[in-house]
Motif scaffolding. Structure first.
Motif, PDB file in Angstrom:
ATOM      1  N   LEU A  70       0.833  -1.200   0.000  1.00  0.00           N
ATOM      2  CA  LEU A  70       0.000   0.000   0.000  1.00  0.00           C
ATOM      3  C   LEU A  70       0.866   1.249   0.000  1.00  0.00           C
ATOM      4  CD1 LEU A  70      -2.811   1.405   0.449  1.00  0.00           C
ATOM      5  CD2 LEU A  70      -2.333   1.280   2.867  1.00  0.00           C
ATOM      6  N   PHE A  71       1.840   1.243   0.894  1.00  0.00           N
ATOM      7  CA  PHE A  71       2.758   2.354   1.063  1.00  0.00           C
ATOM      8  C   PHE A  71       3.514   2.662  -0.230  1.00  0.00           C
ATOM      9  CE2 PHE A  71       6.609   4.072   3.280  1.00  0.00           C
ATOM     10  CZ  PHE A  71       5.950   5.060   3.995  1.00  0.00           C
ATOM     11  N   VAL A  72       4.165   1.645  -0.779  1.00  0.00           N
ATOM     12  CA  VAL A  72       4.988   1.854  -1.972  1.00  0.00           C
ATOM     13  C   VAL A  72       4.107   2.177  -3.181  1.00  0.00           C
ATOM     14  CG1 VAL A  72       6.638   0.786  -3.537  1.00  0.00           C
ATOM     15  CG2 VAL A  72       6.787   0.355  -1.101  1.00  0.00           C
ATOM     16  N   MET A  73       2.947   1.523  -3.272  1.00  0.00           N
ATOM     17  CA  MET A  73       2.095   1.745  -4.435  1.00  0.00           C
ATOM     18  C   MET A  73       1.623   3.189  -4.495  1.00  0.00           C
ATOM     19  SD  MET A  73      -1.258  -0.381  -5.560  1.00  0.00           S
ATOM     20  CE  MET A  73      -0.442  -1.942  -5.792  1.00  0.00           C
ATOM     21  N   LEU A  74       1.230   3.717  -3.338  1.00  0.00           N
ATOM     22  CA  LEU A  74       0.756   5.096  -3.283  1.00  0.00           C
ATOM     23  C   LEU A  74       1.871   6.051  -3.703  1.00  0.00           C
ATOM     24  CD1 LEU A  74      -1.470   7.035  -2.560  1.00  0.00           C
ATOM     25  CD2 LEU A  74      -0.711   6.990  -0.201  1.00  0.00           C
ATOM     26  N   VAL A 107      11.935   2.344  -3.764  1.00  0.00           N
ATOM     27  CA  VAL A 107      11.943   1.319  -2.732  1.00  0.00           C
ATOM     28  C   VAL A 107      13.205   1.443  -1.881  1.00  0.00           C
ATOM     29  CG1 VAL A 107      12.043  -1.159  -2.327  1.00  0.00           C
ATOM     30  CG2 VAL A 107      10.490  -0.254  -4.015  1.00  0.00           C
ATOM     31  N   GLN A 108      14.341   1.677  -2.553  1.00  0.00           N
ATOM     32  CA  GLN A 108      15.595   1.875  -1.822  1.00  0.00           C
ATOM     33  C   GLN A 108      15.483   3.049  -0.859  1.00  0.00           C
ATOM     34  OE1 GLN A 108      19.004   0.507  -2.258  1.00  0.00           O
ATOM     35  NE2 GLN A 108      17.764  -1.217  -2.917  1.00  0.00           N
ATOM     36  N   MET A 109      14.933   4.157  -1.385  1.00  0.00           N
ATOM     37  CA  MET A 109      14.844   5.367  -0.562  1.00  0.00           C
ATOM     38  C   MET A 109      13.928   5.151   0.634  1.00  0.00           C
ATOM     39  SD  MET A 109      14.876   8.496  -3.227  1.00  0.00           S
ATOM     40  CE  MET A 109      13.530   9.295  -2.399  1.00  0.00           C
ATOM     41  N   VAL A 110      12.784   4.549   0.360  1.00  0.00           N
ATOM     42  CA  VAL A 110      11.846   4.279   1.452  1.00  0.00           C
ATOM     43  C   VAL A 110      12.523   3.441   2.528  1.00  0.00           C
ATOM     44  CG1 VAL A 110       9.751   3.014   2.053  1.00  0.00           C
ATOM     45  CG2 VAL A 110       9.782   4.494   0.056  1.00  0.00           C
ATOM     46  N   GLU A 111      13.304   2.463   2.065  1.00  0.00           N
ATOM     47  CA  GLU A 111      13.993   1.591   3.001  1.00  0.00           C
ATOM     48  C   GLU A 111      14.945   2.403   3.892  1.00  0.00           C
ATOM     49  OE1 GLU A 111      15.698  -1.683   0.924  1.00  0.00           O
ATOM     50  OE2 GLU A 111      16.234  -2.723   2.762  1.00  0.00           O
ATOM     51  N   ILE A 112      15.749   3.295   3.257  1.00  0.00           N
ATOM     52  CA  ILE A 112      16.721   4.085   4.020  1.00  0.00           C
ATOM     53  C   ILE A 112      16.012   5.032   4.996  1.00  0.00           C
ATOM     54  CG2 ILE A 112      18.520   5.846   3.824  1.00  0.00           C
ATOM     55  CD1 ILE A 112      19.209   4.540   1.095  1.00  0.00           C
ATOM     56  N   ILE A 113      14.974   5.725   4.487  1.00  0.00           N
ATOM     57  CA  ILE A 113      14.271   6.693   5.339  1.00  0.00           C
ATOM     58  C   ILE A 113      13.625   5.994   6.528  1.00  0.00           C
ATOM     59  CG2 ILE A 113      12.348   8.338   5.431  1.00  0.00           C
ATOM     60  CD1 ILE A 113      12.975   8.980   2.492  1.00  0.00           C
ATOM     61  N   LEU A 114      12.944   4.853   6.249  1.00  0.00           N
ATOM     62  CA  LEU A 114      12.288   4.119   7.335  1.00  0.00           C
ATOM     63  C   LEU A 114      13.298   3.682   8.384  1.00  0.00           C
ATOM     64  CD1 LEU A 114       9.558   1.751   5.898  1.00  0.00           C
ATOM     65  CD2 LEU A 114       9.301   3.799   7.263  1.00  0.00           C
ATOM     66  N   LYS A 115      14.452   3.191   7.913  1.00  0.00           N
ATOM     67  CA  LYS A 115      15.485   2.687   8.803  1.00  0.00           C
ATOM     68  C   LYS A 115      15.924   3.790   9.765  1.00  0.00           C
ATOM     69  CE  LYS A 115      19.194  -0.626   7.920  1.00  0.00           C
ATOM     70  NZ  LYS A 115      20.041  -1.089   6.813  1.00  0.00           N
ATOM     71  N   LYS A 116      16.103   5.012   9.206  1.00  0.00           N
ATOM     72  CA  LYS A 116      16.608   6.120  10.005  1.00  0.00           C
ATOM     73  C   LYS A 116      15.533   6.689  10.920  1.00  0.00           C
ATOM     74  CE  LYS A 116      20.884   6.942   8.481  1.00  0.00           C
ATOM     75  NZ  LYS A 116      21.154   7.179   7.053  1.00  0.00           N
ATOM     76  N   SER A 117      14.329   6.923  10.363  1.00  0.00           N
ATOM     77  CA  SER A 117      13.365   7.715  11.120  1.00  0.00           C
ATOM     78  C   SER A 117      12.319   6.878  11.837  1.00  0.00           C
ATOM     79  CB  SER A 117      12.683   8.730  10.192  1.00  0.00           C
ATOM     80  OG  SER A 117      12.032   8.040   9.166  1.00  0.00           O
ATOM     81  N   MET A 118      11.955   5.706  11.279  1.00  0.00           N
ATOM     82  CA  MET A 118      10.909   4.923  11.930  1.00  0.00           C
ATOM     83  C   MET A 118      11.354   3.474  12.088  1.00  0.00           C
ATOM     84  SD  MET A 118       7.427   6.349  10.238  1.00  0.00           S
ATOM     85  CE  MET A 118       8.093   7.070   8.756  1.00  0.00           C
ATOM     86  N   ALA A 132      10.737   1.231  14.188  1.00  0.00           N
ATOM     87  CA  ALA A 132       9.711   0.249  14.542  1.00  0.00           C
ATOM     88  C   ALA A 132       9.004  -0.247  13.293  1.00  0.00           C
ATOM     89  CB  ALA A 132       8.703   0.865  15.511  1.00  0.00           C
ATOM     90  N   LEU A 133       8.594   0.698  12.438  1.00  0.00           N
ATOM     91  CA  LEU A 133       7.912   0.340  11.200  1.00  0.00           C
ATOM     92  C   LEU A 133       8.867  -0.431  10.295  1.00  0.00           C
ATOM     93  CD1 LEU A 133       5.200   0.699   9.833  1.00  0.00           C
ATOM     94  CD2 LEU A 133       6.050   2.768   8.762  1.00  0.00           C
ATOM     95  N   TYR A 134      10.141  -0.014  10.306  1.00  0.00           N
ATOM     96  CA  TYR A 134      11.120  -0.683   9.446  1.00  0.00           C
ATOM     97  C   TYR A 134      11.272  -2.153   9.814  1.00  0.00           C
ATOM     98  CZ  TYR A 134      15.422  -2.004   7.153  1.00  0.00           C
ATOM     99  OH  TYR A 134      16.342  -2.666   6.392  1.00  0.00           O
ATOM    100  N   SER A 135      11.300  -2.412  11.114  1.00  0.00           N
ATOM    101  CA  SER A 135      11.504  -3.811  11.513  1.00  0.00           C
ATOM    102  C   SER A 135      10.320  -4.669  11.088  1.00  0.00           C
ATOM    103  CB  SER A 135      11.741  -3.907  13.017  1.00  0.00           C
ATOM    104  OG  SER A 135      10.590  -3.488  13.699  1.00  0.00           O
ATOM    105  N   ALA A 136       9.144  -4.027  10.924  1.00  0.00           N
ATOM    106  CA  ALA A 136       7.984  -4.794  10.483  1.00  0.00           C
ATOM    107  C   ALA A 136       7.963  -4.943   8.967  1.00  0.00           C
ATOM    108  CB  ALA A 136       6.707  -4.106  10.959  1.00  0.00           C
ATOM    109  N   LEU A 137       8.256  -3.859   8.249  1.00  0.00           N
ATOM    110  CA  LEU A 137       8.108  -3.876   6.793  1.00  0.00           C
ATOM    111  C   LEU A 137       9.404  -4.200   6.066  1.00  0.00           C
ATOM    112  CD1 LEU A 137       5.852  -0.776   6.067  1.00  0.00           C
ATOM    113  CD2 LEU A 137       5.203  -3.107   6.551  1.00  0.00           C
ATOM    114  N   GLY A 138      10.557  -3.935   6.746  1.00  0.00           N
ATOM    115  CA  GLY A 138      11.862  -4.002   6.086  1.00  0.00           C
ATOM    116  C   GLY A 138      12.094  -5.200   5.186  1.00  0.00           C
ATOM    117  N   VAL A 139      11.783  -6.391   5.699  1.00  0.00           N
ATOM    118  CA  VAL A 139      12.049  -7.605   4.934  1.00  0.00           C
ATOM    119  C   VAL A 139      11.322  -7.635   3.604  1.00  0.00           C
ATOM    120  CG1 VAL A 139      12.813  -9.716   6.043  1.00  0.00           C
ATOM    121  CG2 VAL A 139      10.842  -8.492   6.970  1.00  0.00           C
TER     122      VAL A 139
END
Lengths: 199, 195, 224
Positions: A45-49, A84-95, A97-104
């Protein structure tokens, strides 16, 4: 009002997985547990939007004016991969908790054809930006719904005895077929609803 | 491995559809008839052969860290070439396959073969692998399409076998795709995997 | 040949070089396929026109663009023979198809009788049901509309009191086809037409759901 019909159509009547056969790989691959399936759906949902929001202006702002429509596929897939790469980096740095759920799931999403499919579809259907956003959200919700329902059934079939040759993917595919058949019950709902709402 | 061995390997031992279970989207989405399945298989095969060959040629010019984006650009290039050629010279096929042509880009088979075979082998061997895997995919799609068409509409390659009204239309529609593939994979398992 | 190392310069260079080469190649392919792609689309339209208004030595006149009663684009192609108009081919769209729009080309003679039709796009209809449209309404078939006149005949499905047999289990698609036909006739005569498809599909509960599992199809066949 027409947005409501659009949402219902994208989630139930024309479900992206069960009626349009997009995103089958994650549908079969990441659907062994209900909660992973749910998180995968959210990641999509996140990436598609974001992907729709980014590729839409690129198509109409860059590719069309310069007559580069034929570069659509290349540009889109590169943009999606970079996103997708950028989202991964941003999530890792700023969120974290969300990263650990979605990261994989994020790296898997690059080759998830729903994202590219939706980005191309909004161009083919000649949607405006608002419709594109609604369409992409609704499609991703439909994807999530199919994933979660399917994972729920698979948790049950995993503990059921099946013939040797049917174990694993074959029984999963047949289950998916029955689920698709159930979703066919929704066909016509969009027409009926638009009639009921007087559209 | 001999060139012929590579081709046979792709056709049976590493059959992309029945064994590796890759590229499921077009497998289900374009097999409402044998002809549709076959044209999708051939389009994918064309992309596979070209991308495997080119990637194998340029593999030493690509630094490891950007190899995936580079492969994707090459693949997307060939996909667009195939799409433009189909639009120009076979518009009917392009209409039937629609969205699934640009989506060859994200077909895991193509990128998977580039990664696991073309990046390690000579250009000619890679092209052979493209032919083998492509043929395996085409045969699988044609068989699925044939089963669905025969059960659903009573025709095979558009030739009527039995009257249409006795067909179970479900097989042409979405659920039939999943169910047909499920049974075919099970049958394939039965004969290849000795339990 | 040794692999290039992972320096930033190498990475950017190789990715850019590959993208530029592929881009140029695509530009070249696009430029040579551009004309055939347009020609293919034109040829399809031309073939549809000569199919729906058949006749030796016919020539197709200038396209007249119109807006149909349902707000979609429509086109009229006059068909001439020896300087005299022998009929019109009208391209029209119905928005009431089962899964989206359907586009048809309808041929009329000078009195408004239907000479022939050709379905340009019914890709959103269900295979095996609504997608039978290109054959179902042809001469000698069950839903024959050839030779009828939208101004004199009641060209709606029999369920709505008309004289056309709908495609089995595909009432919505059949109504949509007749809607497109009525739009075409309306564009040609200039009259505003409200069709049974646009009315009926809204008023009536959609009882005859189009695609159905095999058993309900069988039921439908039995009841007809």
């Amino acid at each position: 009002m027409s947005y409501i019909i659009m949402i219902i159509t994208a989630i139930f009547v024309n479900n992206i997985v069960l009626a349009q056969f997009l995103g089958i790989c994650p549908f079969l691959g990441v659907s062994k547990k209900v909660d992973t399936a749910g998180w995968m759906g959210l990641a999509v949902l996140f990436v598609m939007l974001i992907a729709t929001l980014v590729t839409y202006p690129i198509y109409y702002g860059l590719l069309v004016p310069y007559g580069l429509g034929f570069m659509q596929t290349i540009v889109y897939i590169l943009v999606i991969a970079a996103l997708v790469q950028m989202v991964e980096i941003i999530l890792k740095k700023s969120m974290p908790a969300l990263y650990s759920a979605l990261g994989v799931f994020l790296p898997l999403i690059t080759t998830n054809c729903t994202i590219l499919g939706v980005a191309i579809n909004v161009i083919n259907f000649e949607y405006n930006l608002g419709q594109s956003v609604v369409y992409s959200i609704a499609t991703a919700l439909g994807f999530t719904l199919a994933m979660v329902l399917f994972a729920g059934i698979r948790e049950q079939t995993a503990i059921t005895k099946t013939p040797k040759a049917m174990e694993g993917t074959p029984i999963a595919l047949i289950t998916a077929g029955l689920l698709a058949m159930a979703f066919m019950g929704f066909s016509g709902v969009d027409k009926g609803l638009s009639a009921a709402l007087g559209l | 491995m001999s060139k012929l061995g590579i081709i046979i390997n792709g056709l049976i031992k590493e059959n992309p559809t029945f064994v590796l279970l890759l590229g499921m989207c077009p497998t289900l989405g374009t097999t409402s008839s044998a002809i549709n399945g076959m044209s999708m298989g051939l389009a994918t095969m064309a992309v596979l052969i070209c991308s495997n060959f080119v990637i194998s040629c340029i593999k030493s010019l690509i630094p490891d860290k950007v190899h995936i984006p580079c492969y994707i650009v090459v693949i997307a290039g060939f996909v667009t070439v195939v799409q433009l050629l189909l639009k120009a010279y076979a518009p009917a096929v392009d209409e039937k396959l629609g969205l699934f042509i640009p989506l060859i880009v994200v077909n895991c088979i193509v990128l998977g073969r580039a990664e696991s075979f073309a990046a390690k082998n000579s250009p000619l061997d890679s092209a052979c692998d493209g032919i083998g895997i492509g043929l395996g995919f085409t045969v699988a799609l044609t068989v699925i399409g044939l089963c669905r068409e025969l059960l659903g509409a009573g025709t095979a390659f558009d030739v009527a076998i039995y009257p249409e009204q006795f067909g179970a239309l479900t097989f042409v529609l979405a659920p039939g795709a999943f169910i047909t593939l499920g049974f075919l994979v099970a049958i394939f398992n039965k004969f290849t995997k000795k339990a | 040949m040794a692999k290039l190392e992972n320096s930033l310069k190498n990475m950017v260079l190789s990715l850019t070089a590959i993208t530029v080469v592929v881009g140029c190649l695509l530009g070249y392919v696009a430029s040579i396929t551009d004309a055939p792609i347009k020609a293919a689309a034109d040829a399809k339209q031309q073939k549809a026109i000569t199919d729906v208004v058949p006749g030796e030595g016919n020539t197709v006149g200038e396209e007249v663009k119109k807006v149909a009663a349902n707000g979609t684009d429509a086109s009229i192609f006059p068909v001439m023979n020896g300087g005299k108009v022998v009929g019109h081919a009208v391209k029209a769209i119905s928005k009431n198809g089962f899964g989206g729009n359907i586009t048809v080309m309808i041929g009329f003679d000078v009195e408004g009788n239907i000479l022939g039709y050709s379905v340009l796009d019914c890709s959103n209809e269900t295979p095996g049901l609504g997608a039978k449209m290109p054959d179902w309404f042809q001469k000698g078939q069950k839903g024959d509309v050839i030779g009828k006149n939208p101004a004199k005949n009641n060209l709606t499905v029999s369920k709505d009191g008309g004289e056309v047999d709908a495609i089995t289990a595909a009432t919505i698609s059949s109504r949509a086809f007749l809607d497109a036909l009525a739009q075409a006739a309306g564009v040609l005569t200039g009259a505003d037409v409200a069709t049974s498809a646009s009315k009926q599909n809204k008023e009536e509960e959609v009882s005859a759901n189009e695609p159905c599992a095999a058993d309900s199809c069988a039921q439908q066949c039995l009841t007809e």
